[in-house]
Enzyme design. Structure first.
Site, short mmCIF file in Angstrom:
data_model
loop_
_atom_site.label_atom_id
_atom_site.label_comp_id
_atom_site.label_asym_id
_atom_site.label_seq_id
_atom_site.Cartn_x
_atom_site.Cartn_y
_atom_site.Cartn_z
N GLU A 173 1.02 -1.25 -0.22
CA GLU A 173 0.00 -0.01 -0.01
C GLU A 173 0.99 1.38 -0.07
O GLU A 173 0.58 2.20 0.68
CB GLU A 173 -0.93 0.18 1.15
N GLU A 303 -5.12 -8.62 -0.27
CA GLU A 303 -5.83 -8.32 0.97
C GLU A 303 -7.50 -8.08 0.39
O GLU A 303 -7.45 -7.13 -0.51
CB GLU A 303 -5.54 -6.96 1.42
O1 AHR Z 1 -5.51 -5.57 6.86
C1 AHR Z 1 -5.41 -4.37 7.71
C2 AHR Z 1 -4.72 -3.51 6.94
O2 AHR Z 1 -5.54 -3.18 5.92
C3 AHR Z 1 -3.36 -3.88 6.25
O3 AHR Z 1 -2.33 -3.49 7.23
C4 AHR Z 1 -3.17 -2.69 5.37
O4 AHR Z 1 -2.47 -3.39 4.04
C5 AHR Z 1 -4.69 -2.33 4.77
O5 AHR Z 1 -4.92 -1.32 4.75
#
Ligand code: AHR
Length: 500
Positions: A173, A303
């Site tokens: 990210e 994610e």
């Molecule tokens: O999964 C929680 C968080 O969500 C992670 O650390 C991040 O990559 C995303 O914003």
């Protein structure tokens, strides 16, 4: 009566096992308590890893685990987590809950965990606050067999042989918690950092993952692909995959909504939001196609999952949430979408493995519960390493108001390594069941077995009642005139294994 058509003659793509991957971060009680309790714990463990959790994850066939973050990855300095535990740095986990991180779980422990799980390793490097040299020496530490300062240090710390790093993420990210970069700036950094993610063992090439977009930030994908794409098959290819992060948040980021106490409208809102994954994958794929027509680079959805308000009374920085039949639907729908896009999606990692967001396992001291999401993954495991088959299901729209209308059914079908045809179907309707007739073209159907996850939409498992929602046998599918005949109940995820 709705029709389901399957064409076993048309194999569309290979379903990588990694589409059912997972993610573990130094966040809340995921690593500490959830996975790692230390060798001296009263909780049964092997080299510090919880035996109950490891066994459950093996049963589910966890294919790959991502670590150490997440946002934590771009603050993580790997050298803090090696060497004698008593000398490892104690620090504050500034990103998640402000708790003490004692670094007792580091590289050696992660590799030990993956070894016990029998799964692939996905390590995420630090671009946001780390140096090129730091990333480069971590890769050397983990994967170099010969004589070198880092390999020698690893050996001094008790590990003679190099490990296998299957996947390596170059930042996380970086448009947000990983450094708030523009795509142009990150693209240049990516080109530079990935250069030093060396392949010391040509037999075990590291799959390099470039940081991709947040949800529908298509510009990010475009700029990064334009600047960084160089086919993995070319000499020193730059990337093997580019990531995509998308969370299912029912309301908005300020008031996400409760994990267990939700209205019918919020049920449909949630499932509508989750169905956006289809659109995101299609659009990002179209952009990637501009540069990579041959689909050499994988889209890595590393994610995804539901993100609700934390359970009342828990640390807001720990992101601990319950998991209901609604989460089972989210899991089933997304896994069907990933299967259908398996020509481009090469890995997906639900967030997060234990005690955080849409977890497959929750723990409380020595107790453990398997969530509805776990049972869906456990049913879908037969798609791992299978061939996606052409399929189609007749559908109809369900929901409440125009805004919250969605297709009732989703499906994907594969020819498994076991020779069986595996059909997975979700029914998002709260109150409608559907009669379905399944045709497998030009094929004799010999037998069928089924299993199902279903229940009242708010149903979930607690430490007092751990089996309220579980995978159950589904005997409701019969064979009539060489066709499958069954009724899928409301709010359910169904798996049929068909012998042909
Ligand atoms: O999964 C929680 C968080 O969500 C992670 O650390 C991040 O990559 C995303 O914003």
């Amino acid at each position: 009566m709705k029709k389901l058509y399957v064409n076993p003659m048309n194999k569309l793509s290979h379903i990588n096992p990694e589409l059912q991957g997972h993610f573990s971060e130094h966040l809340g009680r995921c690593i500490y308590e959830g996975l790692f309790v230390g060798e001296d714990s009263d909780i049964p463990n092997k080299n510090g890893m919880r035996t109950d959790v490891v066994e459950a994850l093996k049963e589910m066939k966890i294919p790959v685990l991502r670590w150490p973050g997440g946002c934590f990855a771009d603050e993580y300095h790997w050298e803090d987590g090696i060497g004698p535990k008593e000398t490892r740095k104690r620090m504050i986990n500034t990103h998640w809950g402000g708790v003490v991180e004692d670094n007792s779980f580091g590289t050696h422990e992660f590799m030990e965990l993956c070894d016990q799980l029998g799964c692939k390793t996905y390590v995420n490097g630090n671009v946001g606050s780390g140096t090129v040299q730091e990333m480069s020496s971590w890769v050397e530490y983990m994967t170099f067999e010969g004589v070198s300062p880092m390999a020698d240090l690893r050996k001094k710390n008790g590990r003679e042989d190099a490990w296998t790093v299957d996947f390596f993420g170059v930042g996380n990210e970086n448009w947000g918690c990983g450094g708030n970069m523009t795509p142009e700036y990150y693209a240049n950094l990516y080109r530079r950092y990935q250069t030093y993610v060396r392949n010391y063992n040509p037999e075990k090439k590291i799959f390099k993952v470039c940081c991709g977009a947040n949800a529908d930030d298509y510009e990010w994908t475009d700029v990064v692909m334009k600047n960084c794409f160089r086919s993995p098959e070319e000499f020193h290819g730059f990337m093997d995959g580019i990531s995509l992060h998308y969370y299912t948040v029912p309301n908005n980021w300020v008031n996400k909504g409760s994990a267990t106490d939700f209205t019918d409208k919020e049920w449909y809102m949630t499932l509508k939001k989750t169905l956006k994954m289809e659109e995101l994958i299609s659009h990002h794929t179209a952009i990637m196609d501009k540069y990579d027509k041959q689909h050499k680079v994988g889209l890595i959805v590393d994610e995804w999952g539901t993100w609700f308000d934390v359970e009342p009374g828990t640390n807001p920085g720990f992101l601990y949430q319950q998991n209901t039949v609604r989460d089972a639907l989210v899991a089933g729908i997304n896994l069907n979408i990933f299967n259908k896009h398996s020509d481009r999606v090469r890995m997906a990692n639900i967030a997060q493995l234990v005690n955080v967001l849409q977890s497959v396992i929750l723990t409380d001291g020595e107790n453990m519960v398997l969530t509805p999401t776990y049972h869906v993954f456990n049913m879908y495991k037969y798609h791992q390493d299978a061939e996606l088959l052409e399929s189609f299901i007749e559908n109809e729209t369900v929901g409440l108001e125009d805004e919250y209308k969605i297709p009732a059914l989703s499906e994907s079908v594969s020819l498994g390594k076991d020779g069986l045809v595996h059909i997975t179907i979700t029914n998002s309707s709260i109150d409608e069941s559907y009669d379905i007739e399944g045709v497998i073209a030009d094929t004799d159907i010999k037998s069928v077995n089924g299993e199902i996850v279903t229940g009242e939409i708010h149903a979930h498992n607690t430490f007092d009642a751990p089996e309220t929602v579980k995978k159950e046998d589904f005997a409701g599918c019969s064979i009539k005139d060489n066709k499958l005949s069954f009724t899928i109940p409301a709010a359910s995820v169904l798996h049929l294994a068909v012998e042909i």
